[in-house]
Design a protein around this motif. Structure first.
Motif, mmCIF file in Angstrom:
data_model
loop_
_atom_site.group_PDB
_atom_site.id
_atom_site.type_symbol
_atom_site.label_atom_id
_atom_site.label_comp_id
_atom_site.label_asym_id
_atom_site.label_seq_id
_atom_site.Cartn_x
_atom_site.Cartn_y
_atom_site.Cartn_z
ATOM 1 N N GLU A 133 0.837 -1.194 0.000
ATOM 2 C CA GLU A 133 0.000 0.000 0.000
ATOM 3 C C GLU A 133 0.875 1.248 0.000
ATOM 4 O OE1 GLU A 133 -2.665 -0.141 3.314
ATOM 5 O OE2 GLU A 133 -3.137 -2.269 2.985
ATOM 6 N N PRO A 134 0.348 2.386 -0.484
ATOM 7 C CA PRO A 134 1.123 3.630 -0.443
ATOM 8 C C PRO A 134 1.609 3.995 0.951
ATOM 9 C CG PRO A 134 -0.763 3.884 -1.895
ATOM 10 C CD PRO A 134 -0.930 2.563 -1.216
ATOM 11 N N SER A 135 0.866 3.595 1.987
ATOM 12 C CA SER A 135 1.285 3.893 3.361
ATOM 13 C C SER A 135 2.507 3.097 3.784
ATOM 14 C CB SER A 135 0.131 3.615 4.336
ATOM 15 O OG SER A 135 -0.305 2.266 4.222
ATOM 16 N N GLN A 136 2.929 2.151 2.948
ATOM 17 C CA GLN A 136 4.139 1.378 3.223
ATOM 18 C C GLN A 136 5.353 1.940 2.488
ATOM 19 O OE1 GLN A 136 1.769 -2.598 2.494
ATOM 20 N NE2 GLN A 136 3.744 -3.113 3.409
ATOM 21 N N VAL A 137 5.199 3.131 1.899
ATOM 22 C CA VAL A 137 6.257 3.727 1.087
ATOM 23 C C VAL A 137 6.721 5.040 1.701
ATOM 24 C CG1 VAL A 137 6.852 4.683 -1.183
ATOM 25 C CG2 VAL A 137 5.309 2.703 -1.023
ATOM 26 N N LYS B 63 20.614 6.295 -0.582
ATOM 27 C CA LYS B 63 21.441 6.361 0.627
ATOM 28 C C LYS B 63 20.632 6.785 1.847
ATOM 29 C CE LYS B 63 26.020 7.165 -1.374
ATOM 30 N NZ LYS B 63 27.182 8.063 -1.467
ATOM 31 N N GLN B 64 19.755 7.787 1.674
ATOM 32 C CA GLN B 64 18.950 8.208 2.815
ATOM 33 C C GLN B 64 17.999 7.096 3.237
ATOM 34 O OE1 GLN B 64 16.262 11.601 2.348
ATOM 35 N NE2 GLN B 64 16.580 12.151 4.491
ATOM 36 N N ALA B 65 17.472 6.366 2.267
ATOM 37 C CA ALA B 65 16.586 5.249 2.602
ATOM 38 C C ALA B 65 17.323 4.199 3.425
ATOM 39 C CB ALA B 65 16.030 4.626 1.323
ATOM 40 N N VAL C 153 12.520 -3.017 1.813
ATOM 41 C CA VAL C 153 13.105 -2.957 0.470
ATOM 42 C C VAL C 153 13.505 -1.521 0.171
ATOM 43 C CG1 VAL C 153 12.655 -3.184 -1.993
ATOM 44 C CG2 VAL C 153 11.848 -4.950 -0.417
ATOM 45 N N VAL C 154 14.732 -1.345 -0.271
ATOM 46 C CA VAL C 154 15.248 -0.031 -0.670
ATOM 47 C C VAL C 154 15.397 -0.028 -2.189
ATOM 48 C CG1 VAL C 154 17.237 1.518 -0.549
ATOM 49 C CG2 VAL C 154 16.434 0.355 1.506
ATOM 50 N N ASN C 155 15.016 1.100 -2.805
ATOM 51 C CA ASN C 155 15.096 1.188 -4.261
ATOM 52 C C ASN C 155 15.169 2.657 -4.656
ATOM 53 O OD1 ASN C 155 14.921 0.532 -7.051
ATOM 54 N ND2 ASN C 155 13.528 -1.174 -6.612
ATOM 55 N N GLY C 156 15.147 2.936 -5.952
ATOM 56 C CA GLY C 156 15.209 4.314 -6.414
ATOM 57 C C GLY C 156 15.278 4.373 -7.923
ATOM 58 N N VAL C 157 15.261 5.586 -8.447
ATOM 59 C CA VAL C 157 15.261 5.786 -9.904
ATOM 60 C C VAL C 157 16.657 5.951 -10.486
ATOM 61 C CG1 VAL C 157 12.941 6.795 -9.936
ATOM 62 C CG2 VAL C 157 14.919 8.295 -9.619
ATOM 63 N N ALA C 158 17.679 6.031 -9.649
ATOM 64 C CA ALA C 158 19.013 6.437 -10.097
ATOM 65 C C ALA C 158 19.567 5.566 -11.207
ATOM 66 C CB ALA C 158 19.974 6.445 -8.909
ATOM 67 N N LYS C 159 19.568 4.248 -11.024
ATOM 68 C CA LYS C 159 20.242 3.365 -11.963
ATOM 69 C C LYS C 159 19.342 2.996 -13.141
ATOM 70 C CE LYS C 159 23.307 3.305 -8.638
ATOM 71 N NZ LYS C 159 24.549 4.069 -8.642
ATOM 72 N N THR C 160 18.081 2.710 -12.860
ATOM 73 C CA THR C 160 17.170 2.266 -13.908
ATOM 74 C C THR C 160 16.918 3.334 -14.957
ATOM 75 O OG1 THR C 160 16.070 0.774 -12.348
ATOM 76 C CG2 THR C 160 14.864 1.329 -14.358
ATOM 77 N N TYR C 161 16.814 4.585 -14.510
ATOM 78 C CA TYR C 161 16.428 5.664 -15.423
ATOM 79 C C TYR C 161 17.528 6.698 -15.627
ATOM 80 C CZ TYR C 161 11.869 3.621 -14.417
ATOM 81 O OH TYR C 161 10.818 2.737 -14.266
ATOM 82 N N MET D 226 11.952 3.661 0.405
ATOM 83 C CA MET D 226 11.948 2.415 1.153
ATOM 84 C C MET D 226 10.514 1.943 1.267
ATOM 85 S SD MET D 226 12.928 3.868 4.971
ATOM 86 C CE MET D 226 12.379 2.445 5.920
ATOM 87 N N VAL D 227 10.333 0.622 1.221
ATOM 88 C CA VAL D 227 9.028 -0.016 1.340
ATOM 89 C C VAL D 227 9.126 -1.029 2.457
ATOM 90 C CG1 VAL D 227 7.237 -1.343 0.171
ATOM 91 C CG2 VAL D 227 8.649 0.260 -1.145
#
Length: 415
Positions: free
Chosen positions: A106-110, A117-119, A248-256, A266-267
């Motif tokens: 859910e969005p409340s888990q994001v 790094k901050q995540a 789970v930590v993720n981001g747009v840096a590498k993919t895009y 973070m989720v």
């Protein structure tokens, strides 16, 4: 094992301590330091080729930039927004998580953060108390142990090498577990090695963590960069019983190709996300709204741009591995993910190269920069001396030229 943050010297008056013991113990990011030095040398006119920073050499796709330009002109983005992230971005990240990994959240888990790094720091800060241990497979990315230490935890390293494809086993993890173990850090695809765990391996590691009631922090920033027959497998999907104790930590840096936009997330369980959001509300407030709108365009769009980048990375991956393995004394397993090669250079240490005998990979990296004008990151930065990390996220011509210089220089090694 790295200790929790140090206590100040009681013999020194607080007013005379210029830098706190906690912050004074933090090491500079080795990858950023190498990249900065390479860029400074290039600016001074030296033909340095940098393999240091993990940064795609592609521009951010136009449709993402266009969304940011439009956001700049919208006055609503000139104001504070919720510390945890724009509601529409949080919803889009939840949808993207389901689309890409099969995990329903859910969005409340994001929580949207200023980069991955901050995540990572906020995740550890939210769940660690002083003295809690985190099992950290090595080679590891330089930021992980520093974030753990800042949060008051203790990093317990479990080392894998080239003979196992840089992947740790459940037996190794169990040998490192103590009554103080609280968290397992799990990264696949891996920075710095490019290792990718199989589905069976992810399931085995996850079941081990669940069996012992451990938390898992898993960094999925390279989820879309896998090659050949390798498969990205998300830990909370592979081991559903772990989901309530998984971040789970993720981001747009590498993919895009958005490293400079600084948008990560973070989720995880709602209570942990709420705690981390409270921390962020005091640390930075909201992430830049313009960058968040750009990230919204990225995660809501298709993956055509990353598919193009992945084709180029795969070509470069095969080239760099082949060329590195042609150097006597160098052993480089083929990475299955991310955009890094992590060759062992232990066979070169102690040998004479242009009048110098490097005794460590750090000394070898310094020699390479001086003599070949090629910037690489030594394995000491990743917890495993005797290796070098080369990012192949750079142009094909520079890659071939840079590794050719390495071949010429290191080929001169003599006993």
């Amino acid at each position: 094992m790295s200790a929790a943050f140090p206590h100040p010297d009681p013999s020194i008056r607080p007013a005379d301590r210029r830098v706190s013991a906690r912050i004074g113990a933090i090491a500079e990011s080795a990858t950023l330091a190498v990249d900065a030095k390479a860029k400074a040398l290039k600016a001074a006119g030296r033909p340095v080729i940098g393999f240091g920073a993990g940064e795609p050499d592609f521009p951010t796709p136009d449709y993402i930039v266009d969304a940011a330009v439009a956001a700049c002109r919208d006055p609503k983005n000139h104001r504070y927004t919720p510390a945890g992230g724009l509601p529409e971005l949080k919803a889009a990240i939840a949808a993207k998580t389901l689309r890409d990994s099969g995990w329903t959240v859910e969005p409340s888990q994001v929580l949207v953060t200023n980069g991955g790094k901050q995540a990572i720091y906020e995740a550890f800060a939210a769940i660690l108390d002083p003295g809690d241990e985190v099992v950290v497979p090595a080679p590891y990315w330089t930021t992980y142990p520093e974030s753990i230490q800042l949060a008051g935890g203790v990093a317990v390293e479990v080392v894998a090498d080239e003979t196992t494809g840089y992947k740790v086993t459940v037996e190794q993890l169990e040998a490192a577990r103590t009554e103080n173990t609280k968290v397992l850090l799990f990264v696949s695809p891996s920075n710095p090695t490019g290792a990718v765990y199989t589905r069976a391996e992810v399931e085995a590691v996850g079941r081990w963590a669940a069996e012992h009631g451990l938390w898992v922090l898993t960094d999925e920033i390279y989820e879309h960069l896998v090659y050949g027959d390798a498969e990205f497998v998300s830990m909370p999907v592979a081991v559903p019983e772990l989901a309530d104790k998984c971040i789970v930590v993720n981001g747009v840096a590498k993919t895009y190709a958005m490293t400079g936009w600084r948008v990560g997330w973070m989720v995880g369980p709602k209570d942990v996300i709420k705690a981390a959001t409270n921390l962020q509300s005091h640390a930075t407030s909201n992430v830049s709204n313009v960058a968040q709108v750009a990230a919204l365009a990225a995660v809501s769009g298709d993956l055509a741009a990353v598919d193009e980048m992945k084709t180029a990375f795969d070509r470069r991956r095969q080239t760099v591995v082949r060329m590195l393995n042609e150097i006597p004394g160098v052993v480089c397993p083929e990475p299955e993910g991310a955009f890094y090669a992590y060759p062992s250079v232990k066979g070169l240490l102690g040998k004479e190269i242009r009048g110098r005998r490097p005794q460590s990979s750090a000394e070898l990296a310094a020699l390479v920069l001086d003599e070949a004008e090629v910037a690489v990151v030594p394995g000491e930065a990743f917890g495993t001396p005797g290796y070098l990390r080369l990012s192949y996220a750079l142009g094909d011509e520079d890659l071939v030229e840079g590794v050719s210089r390495l071949q010429k220089l290191l080929g001169e090694a003599q006993d």
